[in-house]
Design a protein around this motif. Structure first.
Motif, PDB file in Angstrom:
ATOM      1  N   LEU A   1      -8.314   0.348 -10.649  1.00 35.60           N
ATOM      2  CA  LEU A   1      -7.407  -0.792 -10.807  1.00 35.60           C
ATOM      3  C   LEU A   1      -8.157  -2.067 -10.459  1.00 35.60           C
ATOM      4  CD1 LEU A   1      -4.178   0.601  -9.109  1.00 35.60           C
ATOM      5  CD2 LEU A   1      -4.722   0.523 -11.546  1.00 35.60           C
ATOM      6  N   LEU A   2      -7.985  -3.103 -11.253  1.00 37.99           N
ATOM      7  CA  LEU A   2      -8.670  -4.376 -11.050  1.00 37.99           C
ATOM      8  C   LEU A   2      -7.650  -5.457 -10.744  1.00 37.99           C
ATOM      9  CD1 LEU A   2     -10.975  -4.020 -14.171  1.00 37.99           C
ATOM     10  CD2 LEU A   2     -11.527  -3.399 -11.827  1.00 37.99           C
ATOM     11  N   SER A   3      -7.905  -6.228  -9.696  1.00 40.37           N
ATOM     12  CA  SER A   3      -6.971  -7.285  -9.301  1.00 40.37           C
ATOM     13  C   SER A   3      -7.727  -8.485  -8.760  1.00 40.37           C
ATOM     14  CB  SER A   3      -6.010  -6.774  -8.224  1.00 40.37           C
ATOM     15  OG  SER A   3      -5.277  -5.689  -8.691  1.00 40.37           O
ATOM     16  N   ARG A   4      -7.075  -9.650  -8.853  1.00 40.01           N
ATOM     17  CA  ARG A   4      -7.674 -10.885  -8.349  1.00 40.01           C
ATOM     18  C   ARG A   4      -7.316 -11.174  -6.906  1.00 40.01           C
ATOM     19  NH1 ARG A   4      -5.398 -13.771 -13.422  1.00 40.01           N
ATOM     20  NH2 ARG A   4      -3.638 -12.963 -12.302  1.00 40.01           N
TER      21      ARG A   4
ATOM     22  N   GLU B   1       0.712  -4.761  -5.272  1.00 39.70           N
ATOM     23  CA  GLU B   1       1.801  -4.644  -6.235  1.00 39.70           C
ATOM     24  C   GLU B   1       1.441  -3.674  -7.355  1.00 39.70           C
ATOM     25  OE1 GLU B   1       2.740  -8.579  -7.598  1.00 39.70           O
ATOM     26  OE2 GLU B   1       3.778  -9.106  -5.734  1.00 39.70           O
ATOM     27  N   LYS B   2       0.221  -3.773  -7.854  1.00 43.24           N
ATOM     28  CA  LYS B   2      -0.216  -2.898  -8.930  1.00 43.24           C
ATOM     29  C   LYS B   2      -0.287  -1.444  -8.452  1.00 43.24           C
ATOM     30  CE  LYS B   2      -3.312  -4.323 -11.826  1.00 43.24           C
ATOM     31  NZ  LYS B   2      -4.566  -4.660 -12.496  1.00 43.24           N
ATOM     32  N   THR B   3      -0.795  -1.243  -7.251  1.00 43.71           N
ATOM     33  CA  THR B   3      -0.881   0.103  -6.689  1.00 43.71           C
ATOM     34  C   THR B   3       0.516   0.695  -6.492  1.00 43.71           C
ATOM     35  OG1 THR B   3      -2.950  -0.463  -5.570  1.00 43.71           O
ATOM     36  CG2 THR B   3      -1.790   1.480  -4.777  1.00 43.71           C
ATOM     37  N   SER B   4       1.434  -0.101  -5.975  1.00 38.32           N
ATOM     38  CA  SER B   4       2.809   0.369  -5.768  1.00 38.32           C
ATOM     39  C   SER B   4       3.489   0.695  -7.088  1.00 38.32           C
ATOM     40  CB  SER B   4       3.616  -0.677  -5.008  1.00 38.32           C
ATOM     41  OG  SER B   4       3.082  -0.881  -3.719  1.00 38.32           O
TER      42      SER B   4
ATOM     43  N   VAL C   1      -4.720  -1.491   1.446  1.00 36.79           N
ATOM     44  CA  VAL C   1      -3.763  -1.084   0.439  1.00 36.79           C
ATOM     45  C   VAL C   1      -3.061   0.162   0.953  1.00 36.79           C
ATOM     46  CG1 VAL C   1      -3.541  -0.159  -1.906  1.00 36.79           C
ATOM     47  CG2 VAL C   1      -5.080  -2.047  -1.466  1.00 36.79           C
ATOM     48  N   LEU C   2      -1.765   0.229   0.719  1.00 38.05           N
ATOM     49  CA  LEU C   2      -0.981   1.377   1.158  1.00 38.05           C
ATOM     50  C   LEU C   2      -0.543   2.204  -0.039  1.00 38.05           C
ATOM     51  CD1 LEU C   2       1.368  -0.330   3.778  1.00 38.05           C
ATOM     52  CD2 LEU C   2      -0.767   0.884   4.211  1.00 38.05           C
ATOM     53  N   ILE C   3      -0.641   3.516   0.116  1.00 36.68           N
ATOM     54  CA  ILE C   3      -0.100   4.464  -0.858  1.00 36.68           C
ATOM     55  C   ILE C   3       0.802   5.402  -0.078  1.00 36.68           C
ATOM     56  CG2 ILE C   3      -0.621   6.392  -2.405  1.00 36.68           C
ATOM     57  CD1 ILE C   3      -3.193   5.005  -3.165  1.00 36.68           C
ATOM     58  N   ASP C   4       2.047   5.447  -0.459  1.00 36.62           N
ATOM     59  CA  ASP C   4       3.044   6.281   0.217  1.00 36.62           C
ATOM     60  C   ASP C   4       3.090   5.972   1.713  1.00 36.62           C
ATOM     61  OD1 ASP C   4       5.094   8.138   0.125  1.00 36.62           O
ATOM     62  OD2 ASP C   4       3.753   9.841   0.494  1.00 36.62           O
TER      63      ASP C   4
END
Length: 122
Positions: A31-34, A41-44, A75-78
């Protein structure tokens, strides 16, 4: 990926009016983000979309690499924190936050040396 990234452009600028949101290869996704906010947000969004079709993203196997930023936010996942790294292997190549190719070069030399060593008995 199309469902997870089509709501709003949060990727990196690619040409004049296009955004590069992600790089996909088989089961690997980059995933690419600025910004930190866009990244989370993209990860969620990806996590929610994956869950809706019966998939789960592992926070143990996932990695975050930051380039040109001093942000320490993770970054948080779950609800679990994802490991921050300065380099990782993606589709057979080593990527580094500083853009240097030393590790990649050494890995290629080792692979070539191993191949030549195996030819020694011929």
């Amino acid at each position: 990926m199309k469902r997870a990234t089509n709501q709003q452009p949060r990727g990196i600028t690619w040409r004049a009016f296009n955004y590069l949101e992600d790089e996909d290869f088989a089961a690997d996704i980059a995933l690419l983000s600025r910004s930190q906010k866009d990244k989370q947000e993209k990860t969620s969004c990806l996590e929610t979309t994956a869950r809706s079709i019966g998939l789960k993203i592992s926070h143990f196997k996932s990695k975050v690499m930051k380039i040109n930023t001093k942000s320490n936010n993770g970054v948080l996942i779950d609800g679990e924190s994802v490991e921050n790294v300065t380099d990782f292997k993606y589709i057979g190549s080593y990527l580094t936050a500083d853009g240097k190719r030393n590790r990649e070069t050494l890995a290629r030399i080792v692979l070539a040396s191993t191949a030549f060593y195996k030819l020694n008995n011929i």
